[in-house]
Design an enzyme around this catalytic site. Structure first.
Site, short mmCIF file in Angstrom:
data_model
loop_
_atom_site.label_atom_id
_atom_site.label_comp_id
_atom_site.label_asym_id
_atom_site.label_seq_id
_atom_site.Cartn_x
_atom_site.Cartn_y
_atom_site.Cartn_z
N SER A 202 0.82 -1.21 0.00
CA SER A 202 0.00 0.00 0.00
C SER A 202 0.86 1.27 0.00
CB SER A 202 -0.92 0.00 1.22
OG SER A 202 -1.68 -1.18 1.25
N1 SAM Z 1 -0.14 -4.87 4.01
C1 SAM Z 1 0.49 -5.39 2.82
C2 SAM Z 1 1.87 -4.85 2.64
O1 SAM Z 1 2.33 -4.06 3.47
O2 SAM Z 1 2.53 -5.27 1.68
C3 SAM Z 1 -0.31 -5.13 1.59
C4 SAM Z 1 -1.47 -5.99 1.50
S1 SAM Z 1 -2.29 -6.04 -0.06
C5 SAM Z 1 -2.95 -4.44 -0.26
C6 SAM Z 1 -3.69 -7.04 0.43
C7 SAM Z 1 -3.34 -8.48 0.72
O3 SAM Z 1 -4.51 -9.12 1.25
C8 SAM Z 1 -2.95 -9.29 -0.51
O4 SAM Z 1 -1.68 -9.84 -0.32
C9 SAM Z 1 -4.03 -10.37 -0.61
O5 SAM Z 1 -3.57 -11.59 -1.09
C10 SAM Z 1 -4.48 -10.47 0.84
N2 SAM Z 1 -5.81 -11.04 1.05
C11 SAM Z 1 -6.95 -10.85 0.35
N3 SAM Z 1 -7.95 -11.56 0.89
C12 SAM Z 1 -7.44 -12.22 1.97
C13 SAM Z 1 -7.97 -13.10 2.95
N4 SAM Z 1 -9.26 -13.48 2.94
N5 SAM Z 1 -7.16 -13.57 3.91
C14 SAM Z 1 -5.84 -13.21 3.95
N6 SAM Z 1 -5.28 -12.39 3.04
C15 SAM Z 1 -6.06 -11.89 2.07
#
Ligand code: SAM
Length: 214
Positions: free
Chosen positions: A62
């Site tokens: 993000s």
């Molecule tokens: N906070 C992270 C970083 O600092 O790099 C960025 C996260 S990214 C915007 C959102 C993440 O949520 C993705 O890696 C995606 O695979 C994960 N995601 C989506 N749905 C999910 C779920 N139900 N459980 C766990 N992870 C999930």
């Protein structure tokens, strides 16, 4: 050669402090953590720019400002048990691990969590527990949590998560339609849940049993 430290300090001043991030612990920790360690070599030159970056598998790390807003909203003082949903690159996980006592982080994509775990181990973090799976179910075995941060956009606030908040605990979560959301803070007081609207945002979808269907 690129001066990452100088760029990081400029990021904190220009993108965060100047835009109203006031929690000094959040500013200090974002001035310290090497964000460029959390992106692939080809994106390192842009690691301190004011935008999200690709981390593979169609996912993103993000924008620094959004990371700061979400972290500040969680109100961490150092004693907390925190659940993070969406480990991604592990950058936000590192910030939480610096500011709270213990972090439990869940990611549904195995290659991402493996990469994040490697980076976080190399940086020496020992207060993080990792789980591959559907974070919309929370992590009941380790509940309750003083803070829960969801880093993907949900269609609605999952009750599975609010029910895993400790008394006074905060849930920070983007909620709304698939391509644009509102960041909410939900605070537990007994069996009441107070919802506050923090800011508009755009996140990749939260995919799971209590999120979007694939
Ligand atoms: N906070 C992270 C970083 O600092 O790099 C960025 C996260 S990214 C915007 C959102 C993440 O949520 C993705 O890696 C995606 O695979 C994960 N995601 C989506 N749905 C999910 C779920 N139900 N459980 C766990 N992870 C999930």
């Amino acid at each position: 050669m690129q001066d990452f430290k100088k760029e990081r300090l400029a990021m904190v001043e220009e993108q965060l402090r100047r835009r109203g991030i006031h929690d000094q612990r959040v500013l200090d920790v974002m001035a310290k953590i090497p964000r460029h360690f959390f992106v692939s070599h080809e994106h390192q030159h842009a690691a301190y720019e004011d935008r999200p970056l690709p981390i593979g598998e169609g996912q993103t790390i993000s924008q620094p400002y959004m990371v700061a807003v979400m972290t500040q909203t969680l109100e961490l003082y150092g004693d907390e048990r925190v659940l993070e949903i969406g480990t991604g690159s592990g950058y936000q996980t590192a910030i939480l691990a610096e500011l709270a006592k213990t972090v439990f982080t869940i990611e549904r994509i195995q290659t991402l969590i493996q990469g994040a775990q490697k980076t976080l181990q190399e940086l020496g973090y020992e207060n993080i527990f990792f789980l591959t799976g559907d974070g919309t179910k929370g992590w009941p075995e380790n509940a309750p949590f003083n803070g829960i941060m969801v880093t993907a956009g949900a269609p609605e606030v999952p009750l599975t998560l609010t029910s895993q908040l400790a008394e006074g605990g905060r849930l920070v979560i983007p909620v709304g339609p698939r391509y644009t959301q509102t960041l909410y803070k939900v605070t537990r007081k007994g069996n009441q849940f107070k919802e506050e609207d923090i800011t508009g945002c755009v996140f990749v979808p939260l995919v799971g049993d209590f999120g979007w269907k694939e």
